[in-house]
Design an enzyme around this catalytic site. Structure first.
Site, mmCIF file in Angstrom:
data_model
loop_
_atom_site.group_PDB
_atom_site.id
_atom_site.type_symbol
_atom_site.label_atom_id
_atom_site.label_comp_id
_atom_site.label_asym_id
_atom_site.label_seq_id
_atom_site.Cartn_x
_atom_site.Cartn_y
_atom_site.Cartn_z
ATOM 1 N N SER A 150 -35.158 -86.050 49.443
ATOM 2 C CA SER A 150 -36.591 -85.805 49.539
ATOM 3 C C SER A 150 -36.912 -85.066 50.837
ATOM 4 C CB SER A 150 -37.354 -87.126 49.406
ATOM 5 O OG SER A 150 -38.712 -86.915 49.123
ATOM 6 N N GLU A 239 -39.804 -85.351 37.744
ATOM 7 C CA GLU A 239 -40.330 -85.543 39.101
ATOM 8 C C GLU A 239 -41.521 -84.626 39.396
ATOM 9 O OE1 GLU A 239 -37.709 -85.854 42.413
ATOM 10 O OE2 GLU A 239 -35.951 -86.128 41.137
ATOM 11 N N HIS A 269 -37.207 -89.924 41.035
ATOM 12 C CA HIS A 269 -37.069 -89.362 42.372
ATOM 13 C C HIS A 269 -36.152 -90.239 43.229
ATOM 14 C CE1 HIS A 269 -38.320 -87.004 45.847
ATOM 15 N NE2 HIS A 269 -38.592 -88.120 46.506
#
Length: 317
Positions: A150, A239, A269
């Site tokens: 991320s 996502e 995610h």
């Protein structure tokens, strides 16, 4: 002894309310951090994990190994959390599974977070940590990969960009759902199982501070991608970030980068965090770890571009 895995629908059902609570934009970042830390112990460590506390570039870090503790290859791991939350504790389990699958030492860095320390504090920390692994810990750049999830995935690309521009290239990059343009406000939907845009947009603003949203250190998608090391990248097709990551993959291909891009239809995610309880997550970490392990042990890399669907299921002990 084989790991005990929980069926995917049960794991997903349990995580949904947890992430809606932890990533609630109405809560302060301090409260978000506390909730996320409280859930960290549910993600267990593989047998034989050794976590050694140390400092890298003046920041707290952990050197995580599984099995043999003497390793001559390494992965610098940059945790996710939208640059405002997340820690060594929340990502120790993922780091340990990656250490096992790559047969490398994984260094998890406690880089500075926003809003207390906006951009480029975290990037400065990551670059300095990589350089210290070379200067102090006796590793050569071609024996070190950088990986992250991320926000940590975006930070991984930004770190590599700065290192390459300064004449040093890591062996490879491992990207799990990388957030490569935090300034974008064009997400096609406002939430997935984990992320909601109210939270991510406010975190991005806190991270940017008074910076320029077009700065490639903040938004690698908007910058130069030429000359980056080989990349393995994972993303779930459901996502919020899927479209952004797909655009990033397209731009990487145009740059000539070696890219192994895997899309998961069932995983959410950074489901890799649940590798200790979810077979599909463990298999994803196995794939990424094997790729990075090969690259940190290779003397040369062939330029190629590979697009994959989910790797074939395997029996993970």
């Amino acid at each position: 002894m084989k790991a005990f895995y929980v069926p995917l629908p049960i794991v997903a059902a349990a995580l949904k309310p947890f992430y809606r609570l932890a990533l609630n934009p109405r809560f302060s970042f301090r409260t978000q951090r506390m909730i996320l830390e409280a859930g960290a112990p549910l993600q267990t460590l593989p047998h034989g994990t050794v976590a050694q506390k140390l400092t890298l570039a003046g920041r707290r870090a952990e050197r995580v190994t599984v099995g043999a503790t003497e390793r001559d290859t390494a992965i610098l791991y940059l945790h996710g959390g939208a640059y405002t939350i997340g820690s060594i504790n929340t990502h120790r389990s993922l780091a340990a599974h990656l250490a096992r699958e790559s047969a490398s030492a994984v260094y998890v860095l406690d880089y500075r977070l926003a809003p207390e320390n906006p951009y480029p504090a975290g990037l400065d920390d990551a670059v300095a940590a990589f350089r210290e692994l070379v200067r102090v810990h006796g590793l050569t750049p071609d024996r070190i990969a950088i990986a992250g999830d991320s926000a940590g995935g975006g930070l991984t690309v930004a770190t590599a960009r700065r290192l390459v521009d300064d004449g040093t290239s890591p062996a490879a990059l491992g990207l799990i759902s990388p957030w490569v343009d935090p300034g974008a406000r064009d997400a096609p939907k406002d939430r997935d199982l984990v992320v909601n845009t109210g939270w991510s947009y406010s975190s991005a603003d806190a991270y940017l501070g008074a910076g320029d949203p077009l700065d490639q250190g903040f938004a690698p998608l908007l910058g130069n991608l030429d000359g980056l090391p080989p990349i393995v990248m994972h993303v779930g097709t459901d996502e919020v970030l899927y479209a952004q990551i797909t655009a990033f993959a397209d731009k990487l291909r145009l740059s000539g980068a070696e890219l192994e891009h895997v899309e998961y239809k069932k995983l959410w995610h950074v489901a890799h965090l649940q590798a200790s309880i979810l077979r599909e997550a463990a298999e994803a970490v196995q794939h990424m770890g094997a790729y990075l392990g090969r690259k940190v042990r290779a003397s040369t890399n062939d330029a190629s571009q590979i697009v994959l669907t989910e790797p074939a299921a395997s029996d993970i002990a």
